[in-house]
Design a protein around this motif. Sequence first.
Motif, PDB file in Angstrom:
ATOM      1  N   THR A 133     -39.160  44.376  40.213  1.00 36.26           N
ATOM      2  CA  THR A 133     -39.191  44.678  38.773  1.00 36.26           C
ATOM      3  C   THR A 133     -40.600  44.596  38.189  1.00 36.26           C
ATOM      4  O   THR A 133     -40.797  44.868  37.003  1.00 36.26           O
ATOM      5  CB  THR A 133     -38.280  43.712  37.997  1.00 36.26           C
ATOM      6  OG1 THR A 133     -38.648  42.359  38.331  1.00 36.26           O
ATOM      7  CG2 THR A 133     -36.817  43.934  38.348  1.00 36.26           C
ATOM      8  N   ARG A 177     -42.051  47.689  36.280  1.00 33.61           N
ATOM      9  CA  ARG A 177     -41.355  48.278  35.135  1.00 33.61           C
ATOM     10  C   ARG A 177     -42.289  48.344  33.923  1.00 33.61           C
ATOM     11  O   ARG A 177     -42.942  47.374  33.563  1.00 33.61           O
ATOM     12  CB  ARG A 177     -40.123  47.454  34.777  1.00 33.61           C
ATOM     13  CG  ARG A 177     -38.974  47.621  35.739  1.00 33.61           C
ATOM     14  CD  ARG A 177     -37.721  46.963  35.199  1.00 33.61           C
ATOM     15  NE  ARG A 177     -36.579  47.188  36.082  1.00 33.61           N
ATOM     16  CZ  ARG A 177     -35.334  46.810  35.789  1.00 33.61           C
ATOM     17  NH1 ARG A 177     -35.092  46.186  34.653  1.00 33.61           N
ATOM     18  NH2 ARG A 177     -34.353  47.057  36.649  1.00 33.61           N
ATOM     19  N   GLU A 186     -35.945  50.907  32.150  1.00 35.56           N
ATOM     20  CA  GLU A 186     -34.728  50.622  32.898  1.00 35.56           C
ATOM     21  C   GLU A 186     -34.964  50.532  34.397  1.00 35.56           C
ATOM     22  O   GLU A 186     -34.139  50.005  35.136  1.00 35.56           O
ATOM     23  CB  GLU A 186     -33.684  51.700  32.601  1.00 35.56           C
ATOM     24  CG  GLU A 186     -33.240  51.708  31.139  1.00 35.56           C
ATOM     25  CD  GLU A 186     -32.277  52.841  30.841  1.00 35.56           C
ATOM     26  OE1 GLU A 186     -32.350  53.871  31.535  1.00 35.56           O
ATOM     27  OE2 GLU A 186     -31.450  52.688  29.924  1.00 35.56           O
ATOM     28  N   SER A 187     -36.116  51.072  34.846  1.00 40.15           N
ATOM     29  CA  SER A 187     -36.443  51.025  36.271  1.00 40.15           C
ATOM     30  C   SER A 187     -37.957  51.105  36.417  1.00 40.15           C
ATOM     31  O   SER A 187     -38.690  51.175  35.440  1.00 40.15           O
ATOM     32  CB  SER A 187     -35.790  52.206  36.999  1.00 40.15           C
ATOM     33  OG  SER A 187     -36.420  53.429  36.630  1.00 40.15           O
ATOM     34  N   ALA A 194     -39.078  56.435  33.172  1.00 36.64           N
ATOM     35  CA  ALA A 194     -37.840  55.801  32.711  1.00 36.64           C
ATOM     36  C   ALA A 194     -37.975  55.408  31.250  1.00 36.64           C
ATOM     37  O   ALA A 194     -39.019  54.900  30.828  1.00 36.64           O
ATOM     38  CB  ALA A 194     -37.532  54.576  33.563  1.00 36.64           C
ATOM     39  N   VAL A 220     -36.083  50.419  26.788  1.00 38.85           N
ATOM     40  CA  VAL A 220     -34.952  49.869  26.040  1.00 38.85           C
ATOM     41  C   VAL A 220     -35.429  48.599  25.337  1.00 38.85           C
ATOM     42  O   VAL A 220     -36.195  47.813  25.900  1.00 38.85           O
ATOM     43  CB  VAL A 220     -33.767  49.544  26.979  1.00 38.85           C
ATOM     44  CG1 VAL A 220     -33.195  50.822  27.567  1.00 38.85           C
ATOM     45  CG2 VAL A 220     -34.178  48.580  28.084  1.00 38.85           C
ATOM     46  N   SER A 261     -40.048  55.858  23.567  1.00 41.23           N
ATOM     47  CA  SER A 261     -40.254  55.781  25.009  1.00 41.23           C
ATOM     48  C   SER A 261     -41.697  55.663  25.372  1.00 41.23           C
ATOM     49  O   SER A 261     -42.035  55.497  26.506  1.00 41.23           O
ATOM     50  CB  SER A 261     -39.662  57.024  25.670  1.00 41.23           C
ATOM     51  OG  SER A 261     -40.272  58.197  25.190  1.00 41.23           O
TER      52      SER A 261
END
Length: 448
Positions: free
Chosen positions: A35, A38, A336-337, A342, A345, A448
């Motif tokens: 992670t 990210r 999210e990834s 991605a 959020v 985003s």
Amino acid sequence: MNTADLGLPVDVPSTALFTDQYELTMLQAALKAGTAERRSVFEVFTRRLPDGRRYGVVAGTGRVLDAVENFRFDTDVLGFLGERKIVDEGTLKWLADYRFSGDIWGYPEGEVYFPGSPIMRVEGTFAECVLLETVILSILNHDSAIAAAASRMASAAGQRPLIEMGARRTHELAAVAAARAAYVGGFATTSDLAAGFRYGIPTVGTSAHAFTLLHDRERDAFQAQVATLGRGTTLLVDTYDVAEAVRTAVEVAGPELGAVRIDSGDLLLVAHRVRQQLDELGARNTKIVVTSDLDEYAIASLAAAPVDAYGVGTQLVTGSGHPTCSMVYKLVARAESGDPKAPLVPVAKRSSGGKTSLGGRKWAARRLDEDGVAEAEVVGTGQVPAELAERQLLVQLVKGGDVVAREPLDVPRERHIAARANLPLSATQLSRGEPVLPTEYVQGRSGS
């Protein structure tokens, strides 16, 4: 030359260890979990102002930019981490190549802020952003506290200049940062030569009581100082008898004496007596400088006194009772990834006890009333309302890892004067009160 323009490193090989151990252990766990890469957004904000304060002052931004540039894990630092087994070999290898490559946005230095203001926004991978938490907070919490105290003192002083002289009351490196923050907040000069050398702040200083006590007579001390520094010097007149010292000072330097300094006693009463005596002796242009553990309240109490300048030490470098701003550095959005495309959020802490936060990447704007005076701090996510588009507060500081907003120290100093002047008049009241502007939240998509 203003050395703040040069981006000089701090006086250690690297800023990478100006951090808490859990930043590195989080990194190690994130690397193993997959992670770490990210895309993430962290924000610096405070949930409340120090008790009774009406506004905060952003200070230390320039030092943050220097710290980010010099956040490097060199051989010695990696050796220390390896020997202590703080992180594993894989993490050490990752750290060896560390360079912050993300973006940083923030309120420009010298701007005012309020509870919930997104003072700084750091964007990049989780791994590269999380490592900067401690050093960013260390700088902003300290420098903004000093600048806020300085701003209150500058408001109380009006047009009279303030001298920063707190180096002997704090850590030697903190003293340099404090002098810088005080200058942003409205002080005119510093006694600290390291601050003058590093940041180009004007420096001042003449003599202390020890110099008078060194000589057999006060007159001898004054004569030595005037012979060396000229008639425009400042003579310290409260070692023995103030009235006699003032008389001697004018006899030695003549009516061209630059100033006298008073460092003890009832400053209001003594200042009036000294002003009358100087005028009677023909030294009508000789200024009066007062020191002696001043704070904003003492400065305000001397508003009607014939004082020309104030020297402030202890109360300034300790934030006048509030040595920190309680700023925090929180993850507010993440992908999210690990895919760079991605979507983000929003994320937020939901615990009880007043430590909740609002998720999502924030923008901030200051709404003005019909007279052009600030009336609200508006913080939101998603699209900025059209009527606030020209009033946005965040500016880009770092782009793709490169500093894009370094500026001479006089710029944030002038910016603060303008920002404070744009607030309601009640902002400069020294009486305890709530933040002078309410914070309004507009929640939309995080983007985003």
